[in-house]
Design a protein around this motif. Sequence first.
Motif, mmCIF file in Angstrom:
data_model
loop_
_atom_site.group_PDB
_atom_site.id
_atom_site.type_symbol
_atom_site.label_atom_id
_atom_site.label_comp_id
_atom_site.label_asym_id
_atom_site.label_seq_id
_atom_site.Cartn_x
_atom_site.Cartn_y
_atom_site.Cartn_z
ATOM 1 N N MET A 1 0.903 -1.063 -0.032
ATOM 2 C CA MET A 1 -0.064 -0.145 -0.071
ATOM 3 C C MET A 1 0.870 1.186 0.083
ATOM 4 S SD MET A 1 -3.047 -0.629 2.674
ATOM 5 C CE MET A 1 -3.570 1.298 2.364
ATOM 6 N N SER A 2 0.508 2.223 -0.904
ATOM 7 C CA SER A 2 1.232 3.307 -0.791
ATOM 8 C C SER A 2 0.607 4.529 -1.668
ATOM 9 C CB SER A 2 2.703 3.307 -1.535
ATOM 10 O OG SER A 2 2.681 2.573 -2.774
ATOM 11 N N GLY A 3 0.856 5.558 -1.510
ATOM 12 C CA GLY A 3 0.461 6.735 -2.445
ATOM 13 C C GLY A 3 1.634 7.823 -2.766
ATOM 14 N N LEU A 4 1.284 8.547 -3.546
ATOM 15 C CA LEU A 4 2.423 9.562 -3.997
ATOM 16 C C LEU A 4 1.700 10.870 -4.411
ATOM 17 C CD1 LEU A 4 2.322 9.944 -7.435
ATOM 18 C CD2 LEU A 4 3.441 8.045 -7.235
ATOM 19 N N ALA A 5 2.183 12.016 -4.202
ATOM 20 C CA ALA A 5 1.679 13.485 -4.337
ATOM 21 C C ALA A 5 2.917 14.388 -4.654
ATOM 22 C CB ALA A 5 0.844 13.652 -3.224
ATOM 23 N N GLY A 6 2.517 15.311 -5.206
ATOM 24 C CA GLY A 6 3.758 16.476 -5.295
ATOM 25 C C GLY A 6 3.465 17.638 -6.317
ATOM 26 N N LEU A 7 4.178 18.550 -6.352
ATOM 27 C CA LEU A 7 3.900 19.762 -7.105
ATOM 28 C C LEU A 7 5.504 20.364 -7.716
ATOM 29 C CD1 LEU A 7 4.841 22.314 -5.128
ATOM 30 C CD2 LEU A 7 2.598 21.462 -3.952
ATOM 31 N N TRP A 8 4.920 21.143 -8.773
ATOM 32 C CA TRP A 8 5.908 21.704 -9.431
ATOM 33 C C TRP A 8 5.673 23.238 -9.720
ATOM 34 C CZ3 TRP A 8 8.246 20.238 -14.790
ATOM 35 C CH2 TRP A 8 9.755 20.858 -15.087
ATOM 36 N N GLY A 9 6.555 24.122 -9.342
ATOM 37 C CA GLY A 9 6.125 25.726 -9.432
ATOM 38 C C GLY A 9 7.112 26.275 -9.245
ATOM 39 N N PRO A 10 7.022 27.867 -8.750
ATOM 40 C CA PRO A 10 8.051 28.423 -8.506
ATOM 41 C C PRO A 10 9.164 28.133 -7.561
ATOM 42 C CG PRO A 10 5.918 29.813 -8.653
ATOM 43 C CD PRO A 10 5.617 28.339 -8.449
ATOM 44 N N ALA A 11 10.433 28.462 -7.753
ATOM 45 C CA ALA A 11 11.608 27.950 -6.615
ATOM 46 C C ALA A 11 11.127 28.596 -5.395
ATOM 47 C CB ALA A 11 12.957 28.885 -7.111
ATOM 48 N N ASP A 41 13.781 19.752 -4.885
ATOM 49 C CA ASP A 41 14.668 20.172 -5.631
ATOM 50 C C ASP A 41 14.247 21.635 -5.717
ATOM 51 O OD1 ASP A 41 16.262 21.394 -7.825
ATOM 52 O OD2 ASP A 41 16.054 19.806 -9.090
ATOM 53 N N SER A 42 14.912 22.453 -4.565
ATOM 54 C CA SER A 42 14.306 23.661 -4.378
ATOM 55 C C SER A 42 14.721 24.798 -5.423
ATOM 56 C CB SER A 42 14.885 24.056 -2.962
ATOM 57 O OG SER A 42 16.196 24.199 -3.071
ATOM 58 N N ALA A 43 15.478 24.589 -5.978
ATOM 59 C CA ALA A 43 15.935 25.465 -7.338
ATOM 60 C C ALA A 43 14.949 25.388 -8.224
ATOM 61 C CB ALA A 43 17.530 25.051 -7.742
ATOM 62 N N ALA A 44 14.368 24.296 -8.427
ATOM 63 C CA ALA A 44 13.389 23.900 -9.644
ATOM 64 C C ALA A 44 12.057 24.346 -8.889
ATOM 65 C CB ALA A 44 13.490 22.626 -10.184
ATOM 66 N N GLY A 45 11.903 24.372 -7.709
ATOM 67 C CA GLY A 45 10.494 24.363 -7.104
ATOM 68 C C GLY A 45 9.617 23.003 -7.183
ATOM 69 N N LEU A 46 10.351 22.053 -7.108
ATOM 70 C CA LEU A 46 9.701 20.717 -7.220
ATOM 71 C C LEU A 46 9.674 19.938 -5.874
ATOM 72 C CD1 LEU A 46 9.074 18.338 -9.849
ATOM 73 C CD2 LEU A 46 10.421 17.390 -8.102
ATOM 74 N N VAL A 47 8.668 19.233 -5.706
ATOM 75 C CA VAL A 47 8.718 18.489 -4.268
ATOM 76 C C VAL A 47 8.063 17.210 -4.680
ATOM 77 C CG1 VAL A 47 6.989 19.680 -3.221
ATOM 78 C CG2 VAL A 47 8.318 18.283 -1.917
ATOM 79 N N LEU A 48 8.376 16.050 -4.238
ATOM 80 C CA LEU A 48 7.811 14.719 -4.356
ATOM 81 C C LEU A 48 7.513 14.199 -2.958
ATOM 82 C CD1 LEU A 48 9.920 12.914 -7.186
ATOM 83 C CD2 LEU A 48 7.651 14.281 -7.626
ATOM 84 N N GLY A 49 6.340 13.701 -2.768
ATOM 85 C CA GLY A 49 6.052 12.997 -1.406
ATOM 86 C C GLY A 49 5.502 11.705 -1.511
ATOM 87 N N HIS A 50 5.789 10.884 -0.550
ATOM 88 C CA HIS A 50 5.273 9.359 -0.597
ATOM 89 C C HIS A 50 4.920 9.017 0.466
ATOM 90 C CE1 HIS A 50 5.626 4.851 -1.508
ATOM 91 N NE2 HIS A 50 5.528 5.400 -2.445
ATOM 92 N N CYS A 51 3.954 8.236 0.711
ATOM 93 C CA CYS A 51 3.361 7.455 1.980
ATOM 94 C C CYS A 51 3.089 6.115 1.812
ATOM 95 C CB CYS A 51 2.237 8.250 2.453
ATOM 96 S SG CYS A 51 0.662 8.111 1.461
ATOM 97 N N ARG A 52 3.564 4.960 2.643
ATOM 98 C CA ARG A 52 3.422 3.699 2.338
ATOM 99 C C ARG A 52 3.071 3.024 3.879
ATOM 100 N NH1 ARG A 52 6.644 0.612 -0.216
ATOM 101 N NH2 ARG A 52 6.153 -1.116 1.179
ATOM 102 N N ALA A 53 2.581 1.886 3.535
ATOM 103 C CA ALA A 53 2.459 1.168 5.017
ATOM 104 C C ALA A 53 3.639 0.796 5.666
ATOM 105 C CB ALA A 53 1.723 -0.021 4.711
ATOM 106 N N ALA A 54 3.806 0.616 6.885
ATOM 107 C CA ALA A 54 5.038 0.282 7.592
ATOM 108 C C ALA A 54 5.412 -1.149 6.973
ATOM 109 C CB ALA A 54 4.667 0.094 9.071
#
Length: 646
Positions: A1-11, A41-54
Amino acid sequence: MSGLAGLWGPAAGDEVLLAQVAPMLQALQQRGRGRSGFASDSAAGLVLGHCRAAGDAPLQPLGSACGRYLVCLDGRLYNREPLQAWIGDVPRMASDAALLLQAIGRWGVERTVQAIEGAFALVVWDRQARALWLARDPVGERPLYYGWHAGHFRFGSELKALQASPAFDPAIDQDALSLLLRHDYVPAPHTIYRGIHKLVAGALLRVDLADMAAGGSDEAAQGGRLYWCPRQALRAALDDRPDEVPTLEAATDQLEEVLQRAIGSRMHSPLACGAFLSGGTDSSLVVAMMQAQAAVPIEAWTVGFDDPGHDESEWASQVARHLGVNHHLHRIDALQARDLLAQLPQVWCEPFADSSQVPTLLASQLLGARKPVALTGDGGDELFFGHPSYGRALRNARLCGGLPEWVRSLARQGGRHLDAERARLGGWRALLAEVSADDVEGHYLQRVSRWRDPARVVRGAREPATVFGQRDLAMPAEARIQLLDFRMDLAEGILVKVDRAAMACGVETRSPLLDMEVVRLAWRLPQHLKYHDGEHKRILKHLLARYLPEPLVYRPKRGFGPPMASWLAGPLRDWAEALLDPRLLREQGCFDAPRVRALWEAFLRGERKWHTHLWNVLMFQAWHVHWHGARSLRPAHVPLPDVRAA
């Protein structure tokens, strides 16, 4: 079980990026209770997130040793052994995400996606090219939403990840709402929100700096670019049929061998895996073959109904007794269904209206209390010609195709002036609708449509085109119907129903009948091995008869639908009446309120067939009240993930 999320925008700084992705991850916690991680990647303004079962797998996102790639994987790979052999120098115990990262580092994203098989959605950030890649498995077992909003490109495993942002407030897409009324779901690439999309099953999407500057691309609006085209794959399978037609017995031997491998690759430990058992051919076969590979009794769950006309639980009990599995049976009534209604808009955060979602959610709750993984029988109907509506569509297309064109032209002209919904009640209107259909796709659309002219009840809507408008006249008619169902009702309906219900209850579902080796074999089989003399799923039943006595195999098909007509006319009536209140309908402004009310009143007068029309209106209403009517009541602060991964 897992899920992912993220966004890309201004630095932005890491803390700012984390604060933006935190509520998105929190909204997905039902997909990955236990641990959350992020990488940016703060210079690009991008962040990835992930959650998963233990568990023992390393926390994601994972970064490549060279620093070029970041990878998030929601799902599981099923062809690990050949992948490891091709890549070489990979530890046998490497996680699926680590194996994926190694492959991408060696082959690149596009070649890797074409090489892997499994149930997955994935996101890859290429620091060097400043490009973001999104991909989804060929069948559509795992979802992925995305879109540009408030200056950011946002993406997540479920729509609720995007909804979690305080800045997220797009308009309802009335055109997509018309699709919901026709199909009971909103098919990809559309979503219920204007400007927000779903990645199409088997598609890959590349987003780069030019797309960011433009706020989108044609490819993104179309749900990505297919790296695996089911139409081409089906045509290739038909061309690959052997010159010598296999006997039923020989073909069954081959299917059994392939399906044993598919089940073994998904089961791993019988102590961790349960199964859904409806008592029908598909789930019974999966359970039987699971038990054949297990040294201990496996556990299976069945939900039946208090209405004998809809209940298959006694068949499931007989199957379980014969196989020696540990069977858990629960019958649901209207009062228990009423208690589940409040959960539906949160579980299906995009409106969804297959009424079997109610027993599916209950079955998932019962199974999730004991097992983290469930095997399903999904895919058997679509691959092995299991739906009676297939045969009816073929028959009607053949009969109507023999009529003179002037007769069909008159029927089409007359049909434009009639209420298309009344054709559901039979009689001359139904005959006129059938004669008006152009081809087998049109006849099958008649079979599967809830509302036949939904744009007339959705204000300002123009119904978008779907795969029902695509034709490949070089393929046999029966193959064209199955392709439609594979791409639409399976990918956008059944798998959405099962994924959301199971994930909400802490359960990861796996569907061995949708293994790509099984898919390719099913498509190569001659039609008479799937449908012959009125017998649907001929080869599946022949295989099941190796595990069960014939009286448990050869019996009439019955679906998994609840007695919704009697429920809506009885214990659910007050709930429905409140959602169909004329003032509420007018305030929302989505529907033609008088038309909806007229249908509800006709249903209450005894025209019972209208419950299928009403259920998808009710599901939209319940969703709208939950996500928009009470938006100001949602918490303003969401705690940050407590674990970080670079």
